[in-house]
Design a protein around this motif. Structure first.
Motif, PDB file in Angstrom:
ATOM      1  N   HIS A 174      -1.414  29.537   8.399  1.00 46.50           N
ATOM      2  CA  HIS A 174      -1.590  30.722   9.238  1.00 46.50           C
ATOM      3  C   HIS A 174      -0.436  30.837  10.238  1.00 46.50           C
ATOM      4  O   HIS A 174       0.195  31.895  10.368  1.00 46.50           O
ATOM      5  N   THR A 177       3.028  31.476   8.598  1.00 43.64           N
ATOM      6  CA  THR A 177       3.200  32.869   8.198  1.00 43.64           C
ATOM      7  C   THR A 177       3.583  33.737   9.396  1.00 43.64           C
ATOM      8  O   THR A 177       4.444  34.615   9.290  1.00 43.64           O
ATOM      9  N   PHE A 422      -6.720  29.296   3.759  1.00 40.69           N
ATOM     10  CA  PHE A 422      -5.923  30.349   3.129  1.00 40.69           C
ATOM     11  C   PHE A 422      -6.488  31.747   3.351  1.00 40.69           C
ATOM     12  O   PHE A 422      -5.757  32.728   3.250  1.00 40.69           O
ATOM     13  N   VAL A 423      -7.777  31.872   3.678  1.00 37.82           N
ATOM     14  CA  VAL A 423      -8.391  33.189   3.788  1.00 37.82           C
ATOM     15  C   VAL A 423      -7.790  34.002   4.933  1.00 37.82           C
ATOM     16  O   VAL A 423      -7.509  35.198   4.776  1.00 37.82           O
ATOM     17  N   ARG A 426      -4.164  34.961   4.223  1.00 34.75           N
ATOM     18  CA  ARG A 426      -4.190  36.018   3.205  1.00 34.75           C
ATOM     19  C   ARG A 426      -4.450  37.377   3.863  1.00 34.75           C
ATOM     20  O   ARG A 426      -3.781  38.377   3.542  1.00 34.75           O
ATOM     21  N   PHE A 429      -1.252  38.371   5.638  1.00 31.91           N
ATOM     22  CA  PHE A 429      -0.229  38.771   4.664  1.00 31.91           C
ATOM     23  C   PHE A 429      -0.502  40.184   4.143  1.00 31.91           C
ATOM     24  O   PHE A 429       0.423  40.995   3.995  1.00 31.91           O
ATOM     25  N   ASN A 430      -1.762  40.492   3.917  1.00 32.85           N
ATOM     26  CA  ASN A 430      -2.112  41.805   3.380  1.00 32.85           C
ATOM     27  C   ASN A 430      -1.978  42.917   4.414  1.00 32.85           C
ATOM     28  O   ASN A 430      -1.986  44.102   4.056  1.00 32.85           O
ATOM     29  N   LYS A 465      -1.577  29.937  -3.089  1.00 30.96           N
ATOM     30  CA  LYS A 465      -3.004  29.917  -2.772  1.00 30.96           C
ATOM     31  C   LYS A 465      -3.363  30.995  -1.762  1.00 30.96           C
ATOM     32  O   LYS A 465      -4.503  31.480  -1.745  1.00 30.96           O
ATOM     33  N   VAL A 466      -2.413  31.348  -0.908  1.00 33.34           N
ATOM     34  CA  VAL A 466      -2.644  32.458   0.008  1.00 33.34           C
ATOM     35  C   VAL A 466      -2.704  33.761  -0.783  1.00 33.34           C
ATOM     36  O   VAL A 466      -3.654  34.534  -0.685  1.00 33.34           O
ATOM     37  N   ASP A 467      -1.662  34.000  -1.608  1.00 39.75           N
ATOM     38  CA  ASP A 467      -1.584  35.201  -2.442  1.00 39.75           C
ATOM     39  C   ASP A 467      -0.470  34.981  -3.457  1.00 39.75           C
ATOM     40  O   ASP A 467       0.636  34.587  -3.062  1.00 39.75           O
ATOM     41  N   TYR A 470       2.765  36.308  -2.481  1.00 45.44           N
ATOM     42  CA  TYR A 470       3.445  35.552  -1.424  1.00 45.44           C
ATOM     43  C   TYR A 470       4.380  34.526  -2.071  1.00 45.44           C
ATOM     44  O   TYR A 470       5.581  34.471  -1.779  1.00 45.44           O
TER      45      TYR A 470
END
Length: 480
Positions: A174, A177, A422-423, A426, A429-430, A465-467, A470
């Motif tokens: 987190h 990123t 990762f949630v 993610r 990132f989105n 695993k995040v996306d 990515y």
């Protein structure tokens, strides 16, 4: 492998778990018998002199906190006692990794430390410009900081060390990123948000406790450099942030931040989808909306940088009635570690230096020691212990905090077990648009230059695993 050496304490005792601190239950609090944790933190505080071990390069200013909304239902702290109340304060911003002479415009987390001179003593809030952090267990904090400092052989900062640690610490995703995004390279500190980051608690006049997070939203908007722009800025000046903050205040362009809290009840904390005391996680604003508190303004430059900024010592151990801590493991360790760092760096009685001295009355029984430059019981020489019969200061039970629940066995709980790291990266990132994602990929690609393939691949697996997009984006930036 069989040729690996056994990790031990400084006295040669073998260590069985170097990943997890001892806590009462999986959510804490920490146990003082954890000698390994105390030793790591205490040793780290003594590794470098005389500048701060971390956050060495900093910029500061004085100002005020003005309360604009009534939150006395949550806290009895006098700093919040009435709308319109003003409290003097001093802020220090900083980078984490760089030495005192490092360039300001570096990709790094920015420290966001605040000292409020309240009617009940000093309240310190030690945070960053990010709502999360790289590690959730303080036992890993010295290890992380080592990766940010200079390599013992080359005396250069090591990208390999950073990515090696992060690639084996999924809880860092987190923060990594955020760091590698646009907001990881702000142009200055007037254009950043600040966060208490940790979970704290508020206690009202009825003795009711809620958990809380502090937010400081910049009124100036956000401004960031690209890597290329930062290189150009550093080529012209290594002091861009100092120049910006000092210059703005000097000409009367006072920076301001809107102050908010998030509140979570004990009942809500028991059903929250994550550990609410995990500093690598945020609380969704939709479920725990921002509540207005006030406005922070910086309106006076220091007259002497050394005396008023370099000597400023912030520690989350400084709380006031109505504001307190939580079982957050990182926070609990910092309550010890920050104050201990100041005792080492500035001296035994660092809190009596002018910039750290409370504006309220101070009475205690700490005797002698280096830097005892104020009353040493000569006004009342018989009252140097407690309890005493000679009119010395006494306790007041009204300031005892209400209890909070603690359950579980004392054990080194694996903080990575059953923890989705990762949630939330993610979701972040989105939120990025295509341009932000492309800059993120490029920033990571450049930061991985020269890092061994094994480490790069391990980190790419975390990005996947995040996306998957990515990981694919970073691979493209790396030419893979």
């Amino acid at each position: 492998m069989s040729d690996k050496k056994q990790l031990t304490t400084t006295s040669g005792n073998p260590i069985g778990d170097n990943q997890n601190s001892l806590s009462a239950g999986a959510r804490g609090p920490l146990m003082v018998q954890d000698y390994q944790l105390i030793e790591k933190l205490a040793h780290q505080n003594r590794e470098r002199i005389p500048e701060r071990a971390v956050h060495a390069k900093g910029w500061g200013a004085f100002g005020t906190l003005t309360i604009t909304n009534d939150i006395t239902q949550y806290s009895k702290a006098k700093v919040f006692s009435e709308v319109g109340k003003k409290t003097d304060m001093v802020a220090r911003f900083s980078t984490v990794a760089g030495e005192a002479g490092a360039a300001d415009a570096e990709r790094d987390v920015r420290g966001f430390s605040l000292k409020f001179y309240t009617d009940e003593g000093n309240w310190d809030l030690v945070g960053n410009n990010t709502p999360v952090f790289f590690v959730r267990d303080a036992y890993k904090f010295p290890d992380f900081i080592h990766t940010q400092k200079r390599h013992p052989k080359t005396n250069l900062r090591s990208s390999t060390a950073k990515w090696d640690f992060w690639s084996q610490s999924p809880e860092s995703m987190h923060q990594v990123t955020i760091l590698m995004s646009d907001r990881g390279l702000p142009t200055d500190v007037r254009h950043i948000n600040g966060y208490g980051s940790h979970t704290y608690s508020l206690i009202n006049a009825e003795g009711e406790r809620v958990w809380c997070k502090f937010h400081f939203k910049t009124q100036q908007g956000h401004k960031h450099y690209t890597d290329e722009e930062a290189e150009q800025a550093i080529a012209k000046s290594r002091e861009t942030t100092q120049e910006d903050l000092f210059g703005a205040i000097e000409k009367g362009d006072f920076p301001k931040w809107n102050v908010f809290i998030q509140v979570m009840t004990q009942v809500q904390s028991e059903t929250f989808e994550h550990d609410p005391f995990d500093i690598t996680k945020v609380w969704p604003h939709a479920d725990y909306p921002l509540i207005e508190v006030g406005v922070m303004e910086l309106n006076r430059n220091p007259q002497n940088y050394f005396a008023e900024v370099e000597n400023a010592a912030y520690s989350p151990s400084n709380i006031v009635p109505g504001i307190s801590w939580s079982p957050d493991k990182m926070l609990q360790a910092r309550v010890f570690s920050y104050a201990d760092a100041h005792r080492y760096r500035l001296g035994t009685h660092y809190e009596h230096l002018p910039v750290n001295r409370p504006k309220s009355q101070v009475n205690h029984y700490h005797k002698d020691g280096s830097m005892r430059f104020f009353d040493n019981f000569h006004e009342n020489p018989d009252a140097y212990y407690e309890p005493n019969s000679f009119n010395g200061p006494v306790e007041d039970k009204q300031y005892v905090e209400p209890p909070f629940p603690v359950t579980g066995d004392g054990y080194r709980y694996n903080h990575r077990e059953n923890n989705d790291d990762f949630v939330q990266p993610r979701a972040l990132f989105n939120l990025f648009d295509d341009g932000q994602k492309e800059r993120l990929f490029g920033n990571i690609g450049r930061a991985m230059d020269g890092v061994p393939d094994e480490i790069v691949e391990r980190q790419l697996a975390l990005f996947d695993k995040v996306d998957p997009a990515y990981g694919a984006g970073v691979r493209k930036a790396l030419g893979r």
